[in-house]
Design an enzyme around this catalytic site. Structure first.
Site, PDB file in Angstrom:
ATOM      1  N   ALA A   1       0.827  -1.205   0.000  1.00 61.92           N
ATOM      2  CA  ALA A   1       0.000   0.000   0.000  1.00 61.92           C
ATOM      3  C   ALA A   1       0.861   1.254   0.000  1.00 61.92           C
ATOM      4  CB  ALA A   1      -0.919  -0.007   1.212  1.00 61.92           C
ATOM      5  N   SER A   2       0.351   2.293  -0.612  1.00 57.09           N
ATOM      6  CA  SER A   2       1.111   3.536  -0.728  1.00 57.09           C
ATOM      7  C   SER A   2       1.318   4.248   0.598  1.00 57.09           C
ATOM      8  CB  SER A   2       0.412   4.474  -1.713  1.00 57.09           C
ATOM      9  OG  SER A   2      -0.885   4.781  -1.254  1.00 57.09           O
ATOM     10  N   HIS A   3       0.566   3.860   1.642  1.00 57.36           N
ATOM     11  CA  HIS A   3       0.738   4.519   2.940  1.00 57.36           C
ATOM     12  C   HIS A   3       1.973   4.004   3.685  1.00 57.36           C
ATOM     13  CE1 HIS A   3      -1.580   0.898   3.982  1.00 57.36           C
ATOM     14  NE2 HIS A   3      -0.880   0.925   5.103  1.00 57.36           N
TER      15      HIS A   3
END
Length: 139
Positions: free
Chosen positions: A74-76
């Site tokens: 995930a980009s987080h």
């Protein structure tokens, strides 16, 4: 199984030219290691590895006769904790021998090295039923 060349290896190698392995500051090829969490590093360095993992997932699916998945983090996540991981047809991790082949493909310096890994894998016969039998019907 179908013949070895049911995968268009020359087309894959030609397409792979658009995704060369990244270089370190000193000009040497960056190397990737496959672990429990797959390939993990700064996301911007994973273009060639993600491309090659697509081929690896397709080959694993062909060899087992079942789907193999690819997970992109995930980009987080922190930038240094981005990555790509293959999920085996059993829903678990790749077998250790395939992890080594994933590294060999990700770190292949040229088309011939990629071809060697691909051809090695395409001749394997590992039906999924031997790895993880399907559940009984109706369950």
């Amino acid at each position: 199984h179908a013949p070895l060349y049911d995968m268009d290896i020359p087309a894959f190698l030609t397409a792979a030219e658009a995704y060369p392995p990244p270089a370190n500051a000193d000009g040497t090829q960056m190397r990737f290691s496959y672990g429990t969490a797959g390939f993990r590093t700064v996301g911007t360095t994973l273009r060639s590895t993600v491309f090659r993992c697509g081929a690896l997932a397709a080959i694993r699916s062909r060899v087992t006769g079942r789907a193999c998945g690819i997970v992109i983090t995930a980009s987080h996540n922190p930038e240094a904790d981005n990555g790509v991981k293959l999920v085996d047809c059993t829903g678990g991790m790749l077998p250790p021998t395939w992890e080594a082949d994933a590294e060999a493909l990700a770190n292949a310096p040229d088309a011939e090295a990629m071809r060697a890994v691909i051809e090695k894998l395409l001749v394997l016969d590992e039906p999924a039923e031997k790895l993880h039998p399907p559940p009984p019907a109706g369950k």
